[in-house]
Design a protein around this motif. Structure first.
Motif, PDB file in Angstrom:
ATOM      1  N   SER A  80     123.125  90.363  52.063  1.00 61.63           N
ATOM      2  CA  SER A  80     123.153  89.515  53.243  1.00 61.63           C
ATOM      3  C   SER A  80     124.381  88.611  53.252  1.00 61.63           C
ATOM      4  CB  SER A  80     121.884  88.660  53.288  1.00 61.63           C
ATOM      5  OG  SER A  80     122.006  87.643  54.252  1.00 61.63           O
ATOM      6  N   GLY A  81     125.039  88.514  54.407  1.00 64.00           N
ATOM      7  CA  GLY A  81     126.185  87.618  54.529  1.00 64.00           C
ATOM      8  C   GLY A  81     125.813  86.167  54.364  1.00 64.00           C
ATOM      9  N   GLY A  82     124.534  85.853  54.505  1.00 59.73           N
ATOM     10  CA  GLY A  82     124.091  84.483  54.305  1.00 59.73           C
ATOM     11  C   GLY A  82     124.325  83.994  52.886  1.00 59.73           C
ATOM     12  N   VAL A  83     124.386  84.930  51.936  1.00 62.08           N
ATOM     13  CA  VAL A  83     124.654  84.553  50.546  1.00 62.08           C
ATOM     14  C   VAL A  83     126.046  83.945  50.433  1.00 62.08           C
ATOM     15  CG1 VAL A  83     124.936  85.426  48.193  1.00 62.08           C
ATOM     16  CG2 VAL A  83     123.092  86.315  49.644  1.00 62.08           C
ATOM     17  N   PRO A 247     129.767  93.595  50.229  1.00 59.36           N
ATOM     18  CA  PRO A 247     129.441  94.230  48.951  1.00 59.36           C
ATOM     19  C   PRO A 247     129.523  93.288  47.757  1.00 59.36           C
ATOM     20  CG  PRO A 247     131.632  94.885  49.668  1.00 59.36           C
ATOM     21  CD  PRO A 247     131.040  94.084  50.787  1.00 59.36           C
ATOM     22  N   ALA A 248     130.422  92.294  47.790  1.00 58.98           N
ATOM     23  CA  ALA A 248     130.572  91.416  46.629  1.00 58.98           C
ATOM     24  C   ALA A 248     131.227  90.107  47.028  1.00 58.98           C
ATOM     25  CB  ALA A 248     131.411  92.101  45.544  1.00 58.98           C
ATOM     26  N   VAL A 249     130.937  89.066  46.235  1.00 56.73           N
ATOM     27  CA  VAL A 249     131.555  87.749  46.405  1.00 56.73           C
ATOM     28  C   VAL A 249     132.096  87.320  45.051  1.00 56.73           C
ATOM     29  CG1 VAL A 249     131.205  85.328  47.012  1.00 56.73           C
ATOM     30  CG2 VAL A 249     129.973  87.106  48.264  1.00 56.73           C
ATOM     31  N   LEU A 250     133.362  86.922  45.030  1.00 53.47           N
ATOM     32  CA  LEU A 250     133.973  86.380  43.822  1.00 53.47           C
ATOM     33  C   LEU A 250     133.824  84.859  43.858  1.00 53.47           C
ATOM     34  CD1 LEU A 250     137.250  88.507  43.822  1.00 53.47           C
ATOM     35  CD2 LEU A 250     135.116  88.982  42.645  1.00 53.47           C
ATOM     36  N   VAL A 251     133.240  84.300  42.812  1.00 52.71           N
ATOM     37  CA  VAL A 251     132.886  82.880  42.799  1.00 52.71           C
ATOM     38  C   VAL A 251     133.633  82.164  41.678  1.00 52.71           C
ATOM     39  CG1 VAL A 251     130.992  81.211  42.660  1.00 52.71           C
ATOM     40  CG2 VAL A 251     130.598  83.483  43.656  1.00 52.71           C
ATOM     41  N   LYS A 252     134.191  81.007  42.018  1.00 51.59           N
ATOM     42  CA  LYS A 252     134.843  80.147  41.028  1.00 51.59           C
ATOM     43  C   LYS A 252     134.014  78.874  40.898  1.00 51.59           C
ATOM     44  CE  LYS A 252     138.262  78.586  38.420  1.00 51.59           C
ATOM     45  NZ  LYS A 252     138.615  79.207  37.115  1.00 51.59           N
ATOM     46  N   PRO A 253     133.101  78.789  39.900  1.00 48.98           N
ATOM     47  CA  PRO A 253     132.303  77.576  39.718  1.00 48.98           C
ATOM     48  C   PRO A 253     133.185  76.423  39.240  1.00 48.98           C
ATOM     49  CG  PRO A 253     131.307  79.479  38.623  1.00 48.98           C
ATOM     50  CD  PRO A 253     132.709  79.856  38.970  1.00 48.98           C
ATOM     51  N   LYS A 254     132.726  75.205  39.480  1.00 46.32           N
ATOM     52  CA  LYS A 254     133.522  74.036  39.094  1.00 46.32           C
ATOM     53  C   LYS A 254     133.437  73.759  37.594  1.00 46.32           C
ATOM     54  CE  LYS A 254     133.499  71.725  43.580  1.00 46.32           C
ATOM     55  NZ  LYS A 254     133.140  70.529  44.361  1.00 46.32           N
ATOM     56  N   THR A 255     132.282  74.058  36.979  1.00 49.13           N
ATOM     57  CA  THR A 255     132.132  73.829  35.541  1.00 49.13           C
ATOM     58  C   THR A 255     131.439  75.031  34.907  1.00 49.13           C
ATOM     59  OG1 THR A 255     129.941  72.796  35.711  1.00 49.13           O
ATOM     60  CG2 THR A 255     131.872  71.353  35.974  1.00 49.13           C
ATOM     61  N   VAL A 256     131.493  75.077  33.591  1.00 51.54           N
ATOM     62  CA  VAL A 256     130.813  76.163  32.867  1.00 51.54           C
ATOM     63  C   VAL A 256     129.308  76.078  33.093  1.00 51.54           C
ATOM     64  CG1 VAL A 256     130.313  77.105  30.586  1.00 51.54           C
ATOM     65  CG2 VAL A 256     132.623  76.304  31.121  1.00 51.54           C
ATOM     66  N   ALA A 257     128.778  74.857  33.075  1.00 52.86           N
ATOM     67  CA  ALA A 257     127.341  74.682  33.309  1.00 52.86           C
ATOM     68  C   ALA A 257     126.958  75.179  34.701  1.00 52.86           C
ATOM     69  CB  ALA A 257     126.962  73.219  33.151  1.00 52.86           C
ATOM     70  N   ASP A 258     127.798  74.894  35.691  1.00 49.31           N
ATOM     71  CA  ASP A 258     127.531  75.377  37.051  1.00 49.31           C
ATOM     72  C   ASP A 258     127.534  76.905  37.086  1.00 49.31           C
ATOM     73  OD1 ASP A 258     127.345  72.826  38.064  1.00 49.31           O
ATOM     74  OD2 ASP A 258     129.464  72.723  38.621  1.00 49.31           O
ATOM     75  N   ALA A 259     128.420  77.515  36.323  1.00 50.80           N
ATOM     76  CA  ALA A 259     128.505  78.980  36.303  1.00 50.80           C
ATOM     77  C   ALA A 259     127.201  79.585  35.812  1.00 50.80           C
ATOM     78  CB  ALA A 259     129.668  79.419  35.417  1.00 50.80           C
ATOM     79  N   TYR A 260     126.646  79.042  34.745  1.00 53.97           N
ATOM     80  CA  TYR A 260     125.393  79.580  34.211  1.00 53.97           C
ATOM     81  C   TYR A 260     124.221  79.326  35.159  1.00 53.97           C
ATOM     82  CZ  TYR A 260     127.289  80.961  29.702  1.00 53.97           C
ATOM     83  OH  TYR A 260     127.988  81.593  28.711  1.00 53.97           O
ATOM     84  N   ARG A 261     124.215  78.167  35.809  1.00 56.41           N
ATOM     85  CA  ARG A 261     123.134  77.881  36.754  1.00 56.41           C
ATOM     86  C   ARG A 261     123.201  78.829  37.955  1.00 56.41           C
ATOM     87  NH1 ARG A 261     124.976  72.368  35.939  1.00 56.41           N
ATOM     88  NH2 ARG A 261     123.677  71.310  34.379  1.00 56.41           N
ATOM     89  N   LEU A 262     124.416  79.068  38.446  1.00 58.99           N
ATOM     90  CA  LEU A 262     124.573  79.967  39.593  1.00 58.99           C
ATOM     91  C   LEU A 262     124.188  81.399  39.227  1.00 58.99           C
ATOM     92  CD1 LEU A 262     127.941  78.566  40.955  1.00 58.99           C
ATOM     93  CD2 LEU A 262     125.752  78.550  42.186  1.00 58.99           C
TER      94      LEU A 262
END
Length: 420
Positions: A80-83, A247-262
Motif C-alpha cells: 500500500s502506498g499509505g506505508v 514495491p519498496a521504500v528505502l528508509v533512513k532512520p534518525k538513530t540506530v534505536a529508531d531503525a530497530y523500532r521501525l
C-alpha cells in the motif's frame, strides 16, 4: 652454494619448470578462492551501506534486498502506498524514498524515485542538476548518456520481448558521481512519472487492499493503454494515503534505536522490513560454506601435488647418486650436501608459491572486473592480514617437505654412490 643450486636447476630446467607450474596452479586456486570471496563480501557490503532499512510487501527478504539495493530484476509484490506516506511523516525517519522498477533503456534499469535518493547516493552530482520535471532524469556514473540526451523507457528488457513506451521520453539533466554500486548503471526518474506511465495514479483513489500482492508488471499490463504523462509537469514529492502501490521504500532512520523500532513495527502480515546488512550476512554464510568447500578441494589438490613432487624428487635424487657421491668423496660436508639438495627443492617451492600468488591475484581481478561490468558493484581484490598465517604455514610446509629428499641423499655412502 647458491650459484651451484641455480646451475644445477638450469641443467634440469624442463623438470624444474614442471614442478614450479604444478605448485603455482595449486597455490593459485587457493588464492583465487580466498580473494574472490573477500572481494564479493567487501563489494556488496559497501554497496549496501547507504541503505539502512528497506520496507516492502511481505515476501522474501533476500529478494527485496537484491532488487532494491542491487537492482536485480524481479517482480516484487506491491504494498500500500499509505506505508510510504506514514514513513514520510514519521518523526523517527530522516527520509523515506520510494523505488519503482520494471522499465529499462538500452539495457540499463529505469528506477522511479525522488530527488532525496539521488542526493543520498550522490551528495554532489558529477555534472548537471537534479530532475525538476516529470520528463527529466539523472543517470548513474556508468550510463553512457550525455546531458540533454533523450531516454525512451521500455517495459522489461529487449531480450525479453519488452515494448517501448511512447507516452514519454526522459531528458537527461544530471549525472551522479561514481558510487561503486549497482546504481552507477541506473537511470533515475521521478516516481510519479513511472506511476502515470503505468496508469497507476488513475486508480490511486481505489481501496489499497484491492491491489496488495499485485506486482508492478501487473499494473503495467493492465493500464498501459490508459497512461498519460505530462513531461513538463513539476515535481510533487509529497505522499499521502492515496499514493499508488509501491514495491519498496528505502528508509533512513534518525538513530540506530529508531531503525530497530521501525523494523519491528513494519514486520507484519502485509509489510516486511529488513536491514540489508543482515540479509547480506546470511548470504555471506552461504558464501563461506562454498569457500570452505573450495579451499578444502584446493588443499587436497596441494597435498596431491606435493606428494607427486616428492616422488619425482626422490627419484631425481636417486638418479643423481654419482653426483652426490662425488661431492661426498671430494670432501663436501654432510651439511653442504643437505643444503644443496634441500635448497634446490625449496627454491622451486618459493618460485611456484610466488607465481601462484601472482596468477591467483590476476584471476581474482579478472573475475571481479567481469562481475563489475555486469553489476556495476566494485569488488576490491586485496590481501588481508589474515592471509599471513596461511602464507607462513605454506613456507613452513615447504621447508619440511624439502628436507625429505635431502635426508634421503645423506643416507647414501660415497663409495656406494660412486659404484651406482
Amino acid at each position: 652454494m647458491i650459484r651451484f643450486i641455480l646451475a644445477d636447476l638450469r641443467r634440469f630446467k624442463a623438470g624444474a619448470l614442471a614442478v614450479v607450474v604444478l605448485i603455482a596452479l595449486s597455490v593459485a586456486l587457493s588464492v583465487t578462492v580466498t580473494l574472490q570471496e573477500r572481494a564479493v563480501r567487501l563489494g556488496s557490503a559497501r554497496a549496501a551501506e547507504k541503505f539502512d532499512l528497506l520496507v516492502g510487501a511481505a515476501g522474501s527478504e533476500t529478494q527485496l534486498a537484491l532488487s532494491a539495493v542491487f537492482l536485480q530484476p524481479s517482480p516484487l509484490p506491491l504494498m500500500s502506498g499509505g506505508v510510504l506516506a506514514k514513513l514520510s511523516d514519521d518523526p523517527r525517519v530522516d527520509f523515506a524514498v520510494p523505488v519503482g522498477f520494471g522499465d529499462s533503456a538500452d539495457g540499463y534499469p529505469v528506477v522511479g524515485t525522488t530527488t532525496a535518493l539521488v542526493s543520498a547516493l550522490s551528495p554532489a552530482l558529477a555534472e548537471g542538476a537534479l530532475f525538476t520535471r516529470l520528463g527529466e532524469a539523472v543517470v548513474g556514473a556508468d550510463v553512457p548518456k550525455r546531458l540533454g540526451a533523450e531516454i525512451k523507457p521500455m517495459h522489461g528488457a529487449a531480450d525479453e520481448g519488452g515494448h517501448t513506451h511512447t507516452e514519454i521520453a526522459y531528458t537527461v539533466t544530471g549525472r551522479m558521481a561514481s558510487t561503486g554500486t549497482a546504481w552507477d548503471r541506473a537511470i533515475l526518474v521521478p516516481i510519479r512519472a513511472v506511476w502515470q506511465l503505468h496508469g497507476m495514479e488513475d486508480e490511486a483513489g481505489h481501496e489499497d487492499h484491492d491491489h496488495e500482492g499485485d506486482t508492478h508488471e501487473d499494473h503495467d499490463h493492465d493500464h498501459d493503454h490508459e497512461a498519460h504523462v505530462d513531461a513538463n509537469a513539476g515535481l510533487d514529492e509529497h505522499f499521502d494515503a492515496a499514493t499508488p502501490g509501491i514495491p519498496a521504500v528505502l528508509v533512513k532512520p534518525k538513530t540506530v534505536a529508531d531503525a530497530y523500532r521501525l523494523r519491528q513495527e513494519y514486520r507484519g502480515e502485509t509489510t516486511l522490513a529488513v536491514f540489508p546488512a543482515e540479509v547480506l550476512t546470511r548470504l555471506y554464510a552461504t558464501l563461506g560454506d562454498a569457500r570452505s568447500l573450495l579451499l578444502a578441494i584446493a588443499i587436497g589438490t596441494q597435498v596431491i601435488v606435493i606428494a607427486a613432487i616428492l616422488l619425482v624428487t626422490v627419484m631425481h635424487v636417486g638418479a643423481r647418486q654419482r653426483q652426490i657421491g662425488a661431492l661426498r668423496a671430494f670432501g663436501a660436508p654432510r651439511r653442504s650436501v643437505l643444503a644443496i639438495v634441500w635448497g634446490e627443492l625449496f627454491v622451486l617451492f618459493l618460485a611456484g608459491f610466488a607465481l601462484g600468488i601472482a596468477v591467483g591475484y590476476a584471476a581474482a581481478e579478472a573475475i571481479s572486473a567481469s562481475l563489475a561490468a555486469t553489476t556495476a558493484v566494485r569488488m576490491p581484490v586485496e590481501f588481508a592480514r589474515e592471509d599471513v598465517p596461511l602464507a607462513l604455514w605454506f613456507l613452513f610446509l615447504a621447508v619440511l617437505v624439502s628436507l625429505v629428499p635431502a635426508v634421503s641423499a645423506l643416507r647414501l655412502s660415497p663409495a656406494r654412490a660412486l659404484r651406482a
